[in-house]
Scaffold this motif. Sequence first.
Motif, short mmCIF file in Angstrom:
data_model
loop_
_atom_site.label_atom_id
_atom_site.label_comp_id
_atom_site.label_asym_id
_atom_site.label_seq_id
_atom_site.Cartn_x
_atom_site.Cartn_y
_atom_site.Cartn_z
N LEU A 157 19.32 2.41 -50.95
CA LEU A 157 19.94 3.27 -51.97
C LEU A 157 18.86 3.73 -52.97
CD1 LEU A 157 22.59 4.49 -53.06
CD2 LEU A 157 22.80 2.46 -54.54
N GLU B 123 16.26 12.06 -54.00
CA GLU B 123 17.07 13.02 -54.78
C GLU B 123 16.35 13.40 -56.07
OE1 GLU B 123 21.51 11.57 -53.28
OE2 GLU B 123 20.88 11.14 -55.32
N ARG C 169 17.27 16.80 -58.43
CA ARG C 169 18.73 16.82 -58.42
C ARG C 169 19.31 16.48 -59.79
NH1 ARG C 169 23.11 13.38 -54.94
NH2 ARG C 169 24.76 13.58 -56.47
N ARG D 67 22.85 15.44 -61.58
CA ARG D 67 24.18 14.91 -61.27
C ARG D 67 25.20 15.52 -62.21
NH1 ARG D 67 24.55 10.44 -58.06
NH2 ARG D 67 22.52 9.80 -57.32
N ARG E 214 31.20 16.26 -59.24
CA ARG E 214 31.38 15.44 -58.04
C ARG E 214 31.66 16.35 -56.84
NH1 ARG E 214 35.66 10.76 -56.16
NH2 ARG E 214 34.17 9.80 -54.73
N TRP E 215 30.98 16.13 -55.77
CA TRP E 215 31.10 16.91 -54.54
C TRP E 215 30.68 18.36 -54.75
CZ3 TRP E 215 36.49 14.34 -53.84
CH2 TRP E 215 36.33 13.07 -53.28
N ARG F 35 24.21 20.90 -54.68
CA ARG F 35 23.06 20.07 -55.03
C ARG F 35 21.83 20.42 -54.20
NH1 ARG F 35 26.23 14.96 -54.60
NH2 ARG F 35 27.50 16.31 -55.88
N ASP G 165 21.19 15.74 -51.40
CA ASP G 165 22.09 14.59 -51.42
C ASP G 165 21.62 13.67 -50.32
OD1 ASP G 165 24.35 13.10 -52.15
OD2 ASP G 165 25.61 14.09 -50.65
N VAL G 166 21.36 12.42 -50.66
CA VAL G 166 21.00 11.44 -49.63
C VAL G 166 22.00 10.30 -49.71
CG1 VAL G 166 19.22 9.92 -48.70
CG2 VAL G 166 18.55 12.06 -49.82
N ASP G 167 22.82 10.15 -48.68
CA ASP G 167 23.82 9.08 -48.65
C ASP G 167 23.38 8.01 -47.66
OD1 ASP G 167 25.56 10.23 -50.48
OD2 ASP G 167 26.69 11.32 -48.95
N VAL G 168 23.65 6.77 -48.03
CA VAL G 168 23.38 5.65 -47.12
C VAL G 168 24.65 5.47 -46.29
CG1 VAL G 168 22.68 3.25 -46.92
CG2 VAL G 168 21.91 4.61 -48.89
N LEU H 42 27.04 0.36 -54.33
CA LEU H 42 26.81 0.63 -52.91
C LEU H 42 27.94 0.10 -52.04
CD1 LEU H 42 24.88 1.74 -50.76
CD2 LEU H 42 23.74 -0.48 -50.75
N LEU I 255 29.21 -0.02 -48.17
CA LEU I 255 28.73 0.13 -46.79
C LEU I 255 29.78 -0.33 -45.80
CD1 LEU I 255 25.06 -1.14 -47.18
CD2 LEU I 255 25.82 1.23 -46.79
N HIS J 201 29.28 3.89 -45.70
CA HIS J 201 29.71 4.89 -46.66
C HIS J 201 31.20 5.18 -46.44
CE1 HIS J 201 30.27 8.72 -48.69
NE2 HIS J 201 29.12 8.51 -49.32
N ARG K 107 33.28 7.50 -46.75
CA ARG K 107 33.81 8.75 -46.20
C ARG K 107 33.07 9.21 -44.95
NH1 ARG K 107 34.61 8.18 -51.28
NH2 ARG K 107 32.47 8.52 -51.88
N ARG L 52 33.53 12.69 -41.72
CA ARG L 52 32.64 13.80 -42.01
C ARG L 52 31.90 14.26 -40.75
NH1 ARG L 52 30.10 12.13 -47.94
NH2 ARG L 52 31.91 12.88 -49.10
#
Length: 166
Positions: free
Chosen positions: A68, A75, A80, A82, A85-86, A89, A92-95, A108, A110, A112, A114, A118
């Motif tokens: 993370l 980012e 970036r 913030r 939300r959504w 950007r 965006d780097v999601d784990v 965090l 895990l 993720h 959503r 996706r």
Amino acid sequence: MSSAVLSIGSNLGDRLAHLRAAVANLGGAVVAVSPVYQTAPWGPVAQDDYFNAVVLVDDPAVDARGWLDRAWDCERSAGRVRDVRWGPRTLDVDVVAVDQVIQETPDLVLPHPRAHERAFVLVPWLDVAPAAELPGRGPVADLVRALPADELAGVRRRADLRLEVE
Ligand SMILES: Nc1ncnc2c1ncn2[C@@H]1O[C@H](COP(=O)(O)OP(=O)(O)OP(=O)(O)O)[C@@H](O)[C@H]1O
Ligand SMILES: Nc1nc2c(c(=O)[nH]1)N=C(CO)CN2
């Protein structure tokens, strides 16, 4: 030991350059990089299409929280901000997942929470890891098959664009 699946996305500025910079920032940890997809925006905010890709990384010295931090570092380097939300950007780097870890800490979650719904995560992930499983959710191939047709239609491979592994 720690292997992770990272989702990278950009819909502001030079989208391809932001994705390339993220891969470069992850450096020697990068094991594989997916093709680039142009994707319709997911979520409630009207905005431009994203470029998305998935990066597989491995570094025995980095734990889940460490991935993370690496994501946030990427980012930050992309400047970036913030806010919404959504919303749009630069990067965006999601784990998406770390090994078989299932956890819920304030910073965090895990896998993720959503990722399984996706297409912009699952489709590129399947390209680089056809046998992959999302911990607690099952094979990525099955999750892709379960996606609504309109989700899948919004994810188009850009064969003209490439992210190189350093
Ligand atoms: N697996 C994860 N990967 C990245 N961030 C996470 C994860 N789990 C929880 N978070 C938390 O989510 C918060 C919001 O992250 P971010 O601003 O990237 O969300 P978002 O990209 O707008 O939405 P989404 O999380 O649906 O992709 C971060 O502060 C981070 O601590
Ligand atoms: N297609 C697509 N849609 C998104 C993305 C993304 O990376 N790709 N990231 C978001 C940030 O929360 C919101 N919506």
